[in-house]
Design a protein around this motif. Structure first.
Motif, PDB file in Angstrom:
ATOM      1  N   PRO A  41      10.414 -26.256 -30.286  1.00 25.93           N
ATOM      2  CA  PRO A  41       9.024 -26.857 -30.013  1.00 25.93           C
ATOM      3  C   PRO A  41       8.173 -26.083 -29.017  1.00 25.93           C
ATOM      4  O   PRO A  41       6.894 -25.748 -29.264  1.00 25.93           O
ATOM      5  CB  PRO A  41       9.314 -28.354 -29.378  1.00 25.93           C
ATOM      6  N   VAL A  42       8.951 -25.359 -28.090  1.00 26.25           N
ATOM      7  CA  VAL A  42       8.325 -24.576 -27.122  1.00 26.25           C
ATOM      8  C   VAL A  42       7.465 -23.324 -27.799  1.00 26.25           C
ATOM      9  O   VAL A  42       6.564 -22.940 -27.374  1.00 26.25           O
ATOM     10  CB  VAL A  42       9.315 -23.878 -26.173  1.00 26.25           C
ATOM     11  N   GLN A  43       8.440 -22.644 -28.783  1.00 20.04           N
ATOM     12  CA  GLN A  43       7.790 -21.576 -29.590  1.00 20.04           C
ATOM     13  C   GLN A  43       6.635 -22.043 -30.195  1.00 20.04           C
ATOM     14  O   GLN A  43       5.667 -21.387 -30.597  1.00 20.04           O
ATOM     15  CB  GLN A  43       9.017 -20.994 -30.336  1.00 20.04           C
ATOM     16  N   LEU A  44       6.831 -23.207 -30.994  1.00 19.69           N
ATOM     17  CA  LEU A  44       5.586 -23.564 -31.808  1.00 19.69           C
ATOM     18  C   LEU A  44       4.343 -23.897 -30.962  1.00 19.69           C
ATOM     19  O   LEU A  44       3.245 -23.646 -31.448  1.00 19.69           O
ATOM     20  CB  LEU A  44       6.031 -24.826 -32.674  1.00 19.69           C
ATOM     21  N   CYS A 216      -5.027  -6.416 -39.183  1.00 17.48           N
ATOM     22  CA  CYS A 216      -3.471  -6.744 -39.612  1.00 17.48           C
ATOM     23  C   CYS A 216      -2.902  -6.548 -38.274  1.00 17.48           C
ATOM     24  O   CYS A 216      -1.977  -7.296 -38.046  1.00 17.48           O
ATOM     25  CB  CYS A 216      -2.927  -6.040 -40.673  1.00 17.48           C
ATOM     26  N   ASN A 217      -2.993  -5.299 -37.611  1.00 17.49           N
ATOM     27  CA  ASN A 217      -2.455  -5.020 -36.466  1.00 17.49           C
ATOM     28  C   ASN A 217      -2.770  -5.969 -35.216  1.00 17.49           C
ATOM     29  O   ASN A 217      -2.115  -6.416 -34.429  1.00 17.49           O
ATOM     30  CB  ASN A 217      -2.847  -3.695 -36.047  1.00 17.49           C
ATOM     31  N   VAL A 218      -4.216  -6.614 -35.074  1.00 18.61           N
ATOM     32  CA  VAL A 218      -4.475  -7.417 -34.138  1.00 18.61           C
ATOM     33  C   VAL A 218      -3.648  -8.916 -34.517  1.00 18.61           C
ATOM     34  O   VAL A 218      -2.856  -9.415 -33.669  1.00 18.61           O
ATOM     35  CB  VAL A 218      -5.998  -8.210 -34.397  1.00 18.61           C
ATOM     36  N   LEU A 219      -3.628  -9.239 -35.503  1.00 14.68           N
ATOM     37  CA  LEU A 219      -2.982 -10.345 -36.053  1.00 14.68           C
ATOM     38  C   LEU A 219      -1.286 -10.302 -35.607  1.00 14.68           C
ATOM     39  O   LEU A 219      -0.585 -10.997 -35.194  1.00 14.68           O
ATOM     40  CB  LEU A 219      -3.054 -10.998 -37.428  1.00 14.68           C
ATOM     41  N   TRP A 220      -0.715  -9.184 -35.895  1.00 15.71           N
ATOM     42  CA  TRP A 220       0.358  -8.685 -35.773  1.00 15.71           C
ATOM     43  C   TRP A 220       0.871  -8.665 -34.120  1.00 15.71           C
ATOM     44  O   TRP A 220       2.006  -9.225 -33.731  1.00 15.71           O
ATOM     45  CB  TRP A 220       0.784  -7.395 -36.431  1.00 15.71           C
ATOM     46  N   ALA A 221      -0.002  -8.154 -33.421  1.00 15.69           N
ATOM     47  CA  ALA A 221       0.134  -7.833 -32.004  1.00 15.69           C
ATOM     48  C   ALA A 221       0.208  -9.422 -31.552  1.00 15.69           C
ATOM     49  O   ALA A 221       0.930  -9.419 -30.527  1.00 15.69           O
ATOM     50  CB  ALA A 221      -0.864  -7.182 -31.398  1.00 15.69           C
ATOM     51  N   LEU A 222      -0.601 -10.206 -31.842  1.00 16.64           N
ATOM     52  CA  LEU A 222      -0.501 -11.489 -31.439  1.00 16.64           C
ATOM     53  C   LEU A 222       0.799 -12.075 -31.641  1.00 16.64           C
ATOM     54  O   LEU A 222       1.387 -12.829 -30.444  1.00 16.64           O
ATOM     55  CB  LEU A 222      -1.752 -12.410 -32.091  1.00 16.64           C
ATOM     56  N   LEU A 223       1.430 -12.014 -32.584  1.00 14.81           N
ATOM     57  CA  LEU A 223       2.842 -12.455 -32.650  1.00 14.81           C
ATOM     58  C   LEU A 223       3.952 -11.682 -31.881  1.00 14.81           C
ATOM     59  O   LEU A 223       4.916 -12.191 -31.636  1.00 14.81           O
ATOM     60  CB  LEU A 223       3.260 -12.546 -34.130  1.00 14.81           C
ATOM     61  N   ASP A 224       3.755 -10.383 -31.874  1.00 15.90           N
ATOM     62  CA  ASP A 224       4.577  -9.683 -30.954  1.00 15.90           C
ATOM     63  C   ASP A 224       4.505 -10.160 -29.542  1.00 15.90           C
ATOM     64  O   ASP A 224       5.843 -10.321 -29.023  1.00 15.90           O
ATOM     65  CB  ASP A 224       4.058  -8.424 -30.929  1.00 15.90           C
ATOM     66  N   ALA A 225       3.471 -10.529 -29.050  1.00 17.43           N
ATOM     67  CA  ALA A 225       3.330 -10.864 -27.802  1.00 17.43           C
ATOM     68  C   ALA A 225       4.182 -12.293 -27.641  1.00 17.43           C
ATOM     69  O   ALA A 225       4.862 -12.547 -26.640  1.00 17.43           O
ATOM     70  CB  ALA A 225       1.834 -11.204 -27.554  1.00 17.43           C
ATOM     71  N   LEU A 226       3.929 -13.328 -28.541  1.00 25.15           N
ATOM     72  CA  LEU A 226       4.844 -14.537 -28.519  1.00 25.15           C
ATOM     73  C   LEU A 226       6.393 -14.291 -28.791  1.00 25.15           C
ATOM     74  O   LEU A 226       7.159 -14.902 -28.129  1.00 25.15           O
ATOM     75  CB  LEU A 226       4.383 -15.342 -29.696  1.00 25.15           C
ATOM     76  N   SER A 227       6.595 -13.172 -29.488  1.00 21.50           N
ATOM     77  CA  SER A 227       8.099 -13.074 -29.602  1.00 21.50           C
ATOM     78  C   SER A 227       8.611 -12.582 -28.347  1.00 21.50           C
ATOM     79  O   SER A 227       9.890 -12.850 -27.913  1.00 21.50           O
ATOM     80  CB  SER A 227       8.288 -11.688 -30.822  1.00 21.50           C
ATOM     81  N   LEU A 228       7.917 -11.646 -27.579  1.00 17.36           N
ATOM     82  CA  LEU A 228       8.588 -11.081 -26.445  1.00 17.36           C
ATOM     83  C   LEU A 228       8.664 -12.334 -25.217  1.00 17.36           C
ATOM     84  O   LEU A 228       9.510 -12.327 -24.416  1.00 17.36           O
ATOM     85  CB  LEU A 228       7.605 -10.043 -25.760  1.00 17.36           C
ATOM     86  N   ALA A 229       7.597 -13.156 -25.319  1.00 21.40           N
ATOM     87  CA  ALA A 229       7.417 -14.098 -24.207  1.00 21.40           C
ATOM     88  C   ALA A 229       8.519 -15.411 -24.598  1.00 21.40           C
ATOM     89  O   ALA A 229       8.848 -16.019 -23.641  1.00 21.40           O
ATOM     90  CB  ALA A 229       5.996 -14.482 -24.143  1.00 21.40           C
ATOM     91  N   TYR A 230       8.734 -15.583 -25.961  1.00 22.26           N
ATOM     92  CA  TYR A 230       9.547 -16.766 -26.140  1.00 22.26           C
ATOM     93  C   TYR A 230      10.552 -16.386 -27.135  1.00 22.26           C
ATOM     94  O   TYR A 230      10.489 -16.644 -28.294  1.00 22.26           O
ATOM     95  CB  TYR A 230       8.576 -17.815 -26.954  1.00 22.26           C
TER      96      TYR A 230
END
Ligand code: AHQ
Length: 237
Positions: A41-44, A216-230
């Motif tokens: 739930p935190v990640q979502l 595509c890099n913009v959308l990918w970077a958004l998820l990279d940030a989330l992967s690092l933080a969560y």
């Protein structure tokens, strides 16, 4: 360096679709984990709150593009994108629907609106997209929206995943994704028509392909940030 001959429409579309095949964010580990029901739930909630910063900037980038479209026929179609997100009155539109997605997942409206969960790298990626649309020639800015060629498959998958694997999210929150199922194909068709019509030499065609790669890099970077933080469901920041 590439050949200088003009790509046919079929070759040009194939090159654009190849960008999505290789780089669209449906293949990002964060989305793969989401689709396997592995997000906590935190990640979502973090995904919902951070994607809101992307969503609220869509009508701003679309207004920047609108201001550069020279033909009223294109502006008549393009302006619908802004209305789709801003709505015509309170309680209407995609931005409101995304806030309700947050509420359906347990994120208070205030915490969506005050951007308290938005990560620095998410802000930078989204702001880079808005500035790209502000500064690039209008056919190239339009080309950056063509990730929507790939969105309907992802969004229809996501609806099923949320219903089956994240039943704790109240289903009324999924209204945004339902609306995208008909808005995205319509927008992609219009964007593609403009790009095929306006990219008149090989250089412009390659710029359009690079614009799609950038997005595509913009959308990918958004998820990279989330992967690092969560990384594993808990916020380590
Ligand atoms: O909900 C999305 C949306 O409104 C847009 C506008 C469009 C653009 O003009 O760049 N891109 C886009 C996208 C939306 N949702 C994303 C998702 O994964 O839910 C996908 C994204 C896109 O593929 O460009």
């Amino acid at each position: 360096m590439f050949e200088s001959y003009l790509l046919s429409d079929e070759q040009f579309v194939a090159r654009l679709r190849q960008v999505g095949e290789e780089h669209y964010h449906d293949k990002h580990p964060y989305h793969l984990a989401m689709h396997e029901g592995k997000l906590s739930p935190v990640q979502l909630r973090a995904w919902i709150a951070n994607r809101f910063y992307y969503q609220k900037n869509i009508p701003i980038k679309d207004a920047l593009i609108l201001s550069k479209l020279p033909f009223r026929e294109d502006r008549r179609e393009w302006i619908q994108r802004i209305i789709d997100h801003d709505g015509r009155e309170d309680g209407d539109g995609g931005i409101e629907a995304w806030i309700r997605l947050g509420e359906a997942a347990g994120i208070p409206r205030e915490e969506m609106l005050n951007e308290c969960h938005v990560l620095p790298a998410v802000r930078f990626a989204v702001d880079a997209y808005v500035n790209f649309c502000r500064l690039e020639p209008w056919p190239i800015a339009v080309a950056s929206s063509l990730t929507e060629l790939f969105a309907p498959t992802l969004v229809s998958k996501r609806i099923g995943v949320f219903e089956q694997l994240y039943p704790w999210i109240r289903t009324e929150g999924l209204a945004y994704f339902q609306a995208r199922l008909h808005q995205a194909p319509r927008d992609a068709d219009h964007g593609l028509k403009i790009v095929l019509r306006e990219c008149k030499d090989r250089s412009e065609q390659e710029q359009a392909i690079n614009a799609l790669r950038f997005k595509c890099n913009v959308l990918w970077a958004l998820l990279d940030a989330l992967s690092l933080a969560y990384p594993d469901g808990e916020n380590h920041l």
